[in-house]
Design a protein around this motif. Structure first.
Motif, short mmCIF file in Angstrom:
data_model
loop_
_atom_site.label_atom_id
_atom_site.label_comp_id
_atom_site.label_asym_id
_atom_site.label_seq_id
_atom_site.Cartn_x
_atom_site.Cartn_y
_atom_site.Cartn_z
N ILE A 94 0.88 -1.17 0.00
CA ILE A 94 0.00 0.00 0.00
C ILE A 94 0.91 1.22 0.00
O ILE A 94 1.70 1.41 0.94
CB ILE A 94 -0.91 0.02 1.24
N SER A 105 1.12 6.52 -9.63
CA SER A 105 0.08 5.59 -9.19
C SER A 105 -0.13 4.48 -10.21
O SER A 105 -0.32 3.32 -9.84
CB SER A 105 -1.23 6.34 -8.94
N ILE A 109 0.39 0.52 -9.29
CA ILE A 109 -0.71 -0.44 -9.42
C ILE A 109 -0.35 -1.52 -10.44
O ILE A 109 -0.64 -2.70 -10.23
CB ILE A 109 -2.01 0.28 -9.82
N ILE A 114 -1.80 -2.60 -4.09
CA ILE A 114 -3.25 -2.70 -3.96
C ILE A 114 -3.91 -1.34 -3.73
O ILE A 114 -5.11 -1.19 -3.90
CB ILE A 114 -3.66 -3.67 -2.83
N GLU A 115 -3.10 -0.32 -3.37
CA GLU A 115 -3.67 1.02 -3.15
C GLU A 115 -2.56 2.05 -3.23
O GLU A 115 -1.39 1.77 -2.93
CB GLU A 115 -4.36 1.08 -1.79
N PHE A 116 -2.92 3.26 -3.66
CA PHE A 116 -1.98 4.39 -3.74
C PHE A 116 -2.68 5.58 -3.11
O PHE A 116 -3.54 6.21 -3.73
CB PHE A 116 -1.63 4.65 -5.21
N LEU A 117 -2.32 5.88 -1.86
CA LEU A 117 -3.00 6.92 -1.09
C LEU A 117 -2.15 8.19 -1.02
O LEU A 117 -0.96 8.13 -0.69
CB LEU A 117 -3.30 6.43 0.33
N ASP A 125 -9.71 4.98 4.94
CA ASP A 125 -9.20 4.52 3.64
C ASP A 125 -7.97 3.64 3.82
O ASP A 125 -7.82 2.61 3.15
CB ASP A 125 -8.86 5.72 2.75
N LEU A 126 -7.09 4.05 4.72
CA LEU A 126 -5.90 3.25 4.97
C LEU A 126 -6.25 1.91 5.60
O LEU A 126 -5.75 0.85 5.19
CB LEU A 126 -4.93 4.01 5.88
N ALA A 129 -7.71 -0.44 3.08
CA ALA A 129 -6.67 -1.00 2.22
C ALA A 129 -5.90 -2.09 2.95
O ALA A 129 -5.55 -3.13 2.38
CB ALA A 129 -5.73 0.10 1.75
N SER A 132 -7.88 -5.25 3.07
CA SER A 132 -7.81 -5.91 1.77
C SER A 132 -6.47 -6.62 1.59
O SER A 132 -6.41 -7.74 1.10
CB SER A 132 -8.02 -4.88 0.66
#
Length: 232
Positions: A94, A105, A109, A114-117, A125-126, A129, A132
């Motif tokens: 992440i 990003s 990916i 799995i995520e780009f915050l 949101d964190l 992720a 997940s």
């Protein structure tokens, strides 16, 4: 970051009771904030100020994920992601960053993140992720354990049993296998029974499914669809 929301979880097997979150970020204030967040939701976290610290540390045999900053001293996070793949570290990644853009990003990916915050991001949101990531890593570990069990069963087969299994999963009838190997049909039936028992398969369909998960050259050939009544 906003106030934390606890992550609900069901009891897992002993090896899976305590997933671990690995944070790699050179900013002590970010590490402190994340440490407090994870402590508040009862997540086990380990903090690292650089990729080198992470690579040198002993990692527990548990599911988890990596929370990785893009800008790091020495090697940047995107390049470090590539190094993790080369080193066979398959923990889900992440990314968090205060300087992200679309090309970054997309690259992250595409490489499997799995995520780009982008900072500032919400705690929820964190945490979503991370949930997940843990779920994905747990699934991978369970799948690998299943494959290892299959490989152990396959290793228990004799060379003749492996040879017969290879033909069985290709849809060959007992009489066809007997003719190709110069054996009696009764002998083939006996060997076939041993194969089913050692592989712990309850049906031909299950044996075929097992064979498709194995990579042994002896059976790594596309099978034919079994015909009705092909047990003889």
């Amino acid at each position: 970051m906003t106030s934390p929301t606890p992550i609900s979880s069901k009891p897992q097997m002993a090896i899976e009771e305590n997933p671990v979150i690995f944070v790699v970020d050179d900013d002590p204030s970010v590490r402190d904030a994340l440490r407090g967040l994870f402590r508040a939701v009862a997540l086990n976290a380990r903090m690292f100020g650089s990729p080198q610290e992470f690579l040198l540390a002993e990692r527990p045999d548990a599911p988890g994920c990596i929370v990785l900053d893009v800008r790091l001293p020495g090697i940047n996070g995107l390049d470090f992601q590539s190094e993790l793949t080369k080193s066979n570290v398959r923990l889900p990644v992440i990314f968090i960053t205060g300087h992200g853009d679309i090309p970054m990003s997309v690259r992250a990916i595409k490489a499997g993140a799995i995520e780009f915050l982008t900072k500032p991001f919400s705690n929820q949101d964190l945490l979503a992720a991370i949930q997940s990531g843990i779920k994905r890593d747990r699934s991978r570990r369970q799948n690998e354990a299943g494959i290892a069990k299959l490989q152990k069963c396959f290793a228990s087969l004799s060379p003749r049993e492996r040879e017969i299994m290879a033909q069985v999963v290709r849809g060959k009838l007992n009489k066809q296998i007997a003719a190709s190997l110069g054996l009696s049909e009764i002998t083939i039936k006996v060997h076939r029974g041993h194969v089913m028992q050692k592989m712990r398969a309850t049906s031909l369909a299950e044996l075929i499914q097992m064979a498709n998960q194995l990579t042994d050259p002896a059976i790594d050939t596309p099978h034919e669809s079994p015909s009705p009544g092909n047990s003889s």
